[in-house]
Design an enzyme around this catalytic site. Structure first.
Site, PDB file in Angstrom:
ATOM      1  CG  HIS A 121      39.259 -57.805 -37.462  1.00  0.00           C
ATOM      2  ND1 HIS A 121      39.885 -58.781 -38.197  1.00  0.00           N
ATOM      3  CD2 HIS A 121      39.985 -57.670 -36.327  1.00  0.00           C
ATOM      4  CE1 HIS A 121      40.933 -59.226 -37.526  1.00  0.00           C
ATOM      5  NE2 HIS A 121      41.025 -58.572 -36.381  1.00  0.00           N
ATOM      6  CD  GLU A 288      47.026 -66.151 -34.014  1.00  0.00           C
ATOM      7  OE1 GLU A 288      45.910 -65.591 -33.894  1.00  0.00           O
ATOM      8  OE2 GLU A 288      47.917 -65.734 -34.764  1.00  0.00           O
TER       9      GLU A 288
HETATM   10  C1  XLS Z   1      46.837 -60.940 -34.905  1.00  0.00           C
HETATM   11  C2  XLS Z   1      45.685 -61.582 -34.323  1.00  0.00           C
HETATM   12  C3  XLS Z   1      44.347 -61.135 -34.901  1.00  0.00           C
HETATM   13  C4  XLS Z   1      43.227 -61.526 -33.992  1.00  0.00           C
HETATM   14  C5  XLS Z   1      41.946 -60.808 -34.233  1.00  0.00           C
HETATM   15  O1  XLS Z   1      47.963 -61.357 -34.744  1.00  0.00           O
HETATM   16  O2  XLS Z   1      45.836 -62.966 -34.423  1.00  0.00           O
HETATM   17  O3  XLS Z   1      44.187 -61.634 -36.175  1.00  0.00           O
HETATM   18  O4  XLS Z   1      42.976 -62.886 -34.059  1.00  0.00           O
HETATM   19  O5  XLS Z   1      42.083 -59.448 -34.092  1.00  0.00           O
HETATM   20 NI    NI Z   2      44.353 -64.430 -34.012  1.00  0.00          NI
HETATM   21 NI    NI Z   3      47.922 -63.564 -34.876  1.00  0.00          NI
END
Ligand code: XLS
Ligand code: NI
Ligand code: NI
Length: 456
Positions: A121, A288
């Site tokens: 980030h 994710e």
């Molecule tokens: C949060 C997210 C974050 C994103 C990037 O839960 O996984 O880490 O991957 O902003």
């Molecule tokens: Ni993430």
């Molecule tokens: Ni996450």
């Protein structure tokens, strides 16, 4: 497994250590592939980067990436407790010098692991200033520094993203904030991230909408907020095109947390959102698994579903804990689950510009520097093993063959007509008049589960 810890705090180099003194992790060697029988936790048992699996090098299937925020900014704080970790290379100040030292340590870790990508980030790499100009100036200085490190090591940027959730100004959202002033700030941050991501050769750019959702439906105009979010995506696309940028845009779905309801709830919701606003050709998804399970799905579900619709762009390869309600971002350690994900990756011919990014943090109690390495080595080996499993399943063909057979009534005759979209309701009725009641066909779930276990 026998293992002598290498970094009790007494063994840590002193805080005053300068980068010219050499390594930040002097007790960690370059991690090598030593094969399945290795008992050394600082070795790969399954990850052999140059080895070819189904016509491609392992490293090119896996495209591993380390995330900056957990591994170099996380210190073990949780909703109930303060940070637990001290890093000798981080004096915890907001100085540029500290930011650079951290970057040096980060690139040493990437190199020793043999990981070719990283992610960040904006606010992970450079301190936020008092004004946008000051923040951008800090970023520029750090980007030059990172560029040198990238050149020196060959490590590349998988993606950059903008932190639009930590600063209090974003408490009511960023792109979906009811105040246009806040939206403007968020978009200014996006513009800068597009620039620096491009400069560093970032292959993708991620949008994760941590606060793009609501805490209370009573004060929220959902339709306007979603419209605004789509409008911002269009602005970002316009800027990307006008400046000849090539990064693949990715949206990372998550159902909730920190908001009660996040608009990018899961893969299917996000794909529908993109279609609704005519954005489906310009975005893919960054999935994710821990978010997927928070949405009430299986670990692999969103990877598979987005892949089937040609929308799987990248993966934040972590896992949750079924007994904890939040995004615990653990390093993945279940090869069977990971094999289902790698199966989707193989079936789509690879991740393209995406990768397996370890959006993972060592546990709050894992306070040694070396734990950072062990977390990554274990996770990389989990996915390397998963790749081997998924490839074997495909090469042998038993499970794919069983699935094909299960749908074979659609391969010819009446079923084929249905798939081609030429069958009518009258055809269906006629088929039943001629063929009567269908025979019962077992789903054979236990058999599928048993066969999968043969490969693990
Ligand atoms: C949060 C997210 C974050 C994103 C990037 O839960 O996984 O880490 O991957 O902003
Ligand atoms: Ni993430
Ligand atoms: Ni996450």
């Amino acid at each position: 497994m026998s293992f002598a810890p290498t970094s009790s705090s007494s063994e840590q180099p002193s805080k005053k250590q300068k980068k010219s003194d050499g390594e930040f992790f002097p007790n960690v060697p370059k991690i090598e592939y030593k094969g399945e029988d290795s008992k050394d936790p600082l070795s790969y048992r399954f990850y052999n980067p140059e080895e070819e699996i189904m016509g491609k090098k392992m490293k090119d299937w896996l495209r591993f990436s380390v995330c900056y925020w957990h591994t170099f900014r996380g210190k073990g704080a949780d909703p109930f407790g303060f940070p637990t970790m001290k890093r000798h290379y981080d004096d915890e100040s907001d100085s540029m010098e500290n930011a650079k030292r951290r970057a040096d340590a980060a690139f040493e870790l990437f190199t020793k692991l043999g990981v070719e990508y990283y992610t960040f980030h904006d606010r992970d790499i450079a301190p936020e200033g008092k004004t946008l100009e000051e923040s951008n100036k800090n970023l520029d200085e750090m980007v030059d520094y990172l560029m040198e490190l990238q050149k020196k090591t060959g490590v590349k940027l998988l993606w950059g993203t903008q932190n639009l959730f930590s600063n209090p100004r974003y408490m009511n959202g960023a792109f979906t904030n009811p105040d246009a002033h806040v939206l403007a700030y968020a978009c200014s941050q996006v513009k800068k991230v597009l620039d620096i991501n491009h400069k560093l050769g970032g292959e993708n750019l991620v949008f994760w909408g941590g606060r793009e959702g609501y805490q209370s439906i009573l004060n929220t105009d959902i339709k306007r907020e979603c419209d605004h979010m789509a409008t911002v995506f269009k602005m970002a696309l316009k800027y990307k095109q006008e400046n000849n940028m090539t990064a693949q845009f990715l949206i990372e779905p998550k159902p909730r947390e920190p908001t009660k309801h996040q608009y990018d709830y899961d893969a299917q919701t996000t794909i529908a959102f993109l279609h609704t606003y005519g954005l489906e050709k310009d975005f893919k998804l960054n999935i994710e698994p821990n978010h997927t399970t928070l949405a009430g799905h299986d670990f692999e579900h969103d990877c598979i579903i987005s892949s089937k619709y040609g929308m799987l762009g990248s993966i934040d390869a972590n896992t949750g804990d079924p007994l904890l309600g939040w995004d615990t971002d653990q390093f993945p350690s279940d090869p069977k689950k990971a094999a289902l994900v790698m199966g989707a990756v193989i079936d789509q011919g690879g991740l393209g510009s995406g990768g397996l990014n370890f959006d993972c943090k060592v546990r709050r109690e894992s306070t040694d520097d070396v734990d950072l390495f062990i977390g990554h080595v274990g996770a990389m080996d989990t996915y390397a093993r998963a790749l081997r499993i998924a490839a074997k399943i495909r090469e042998e063909g038993t499970l794919p063959g069983m699935i094909k057979e299960r749908y074979s009534s659609f391969d010819s005759g009446f079923g084929k007509k249905v798939e081609e979209g030429t069958a009518t309701l009258e055809d269906c009725e006629k088929y039943i008049q001629e063929n009567g009641e269908p025979e019962q066909r077992s789903g054979k779930q236990e058999l599928y589960e048993m066969i999968l276990n043969h490969y693990v």
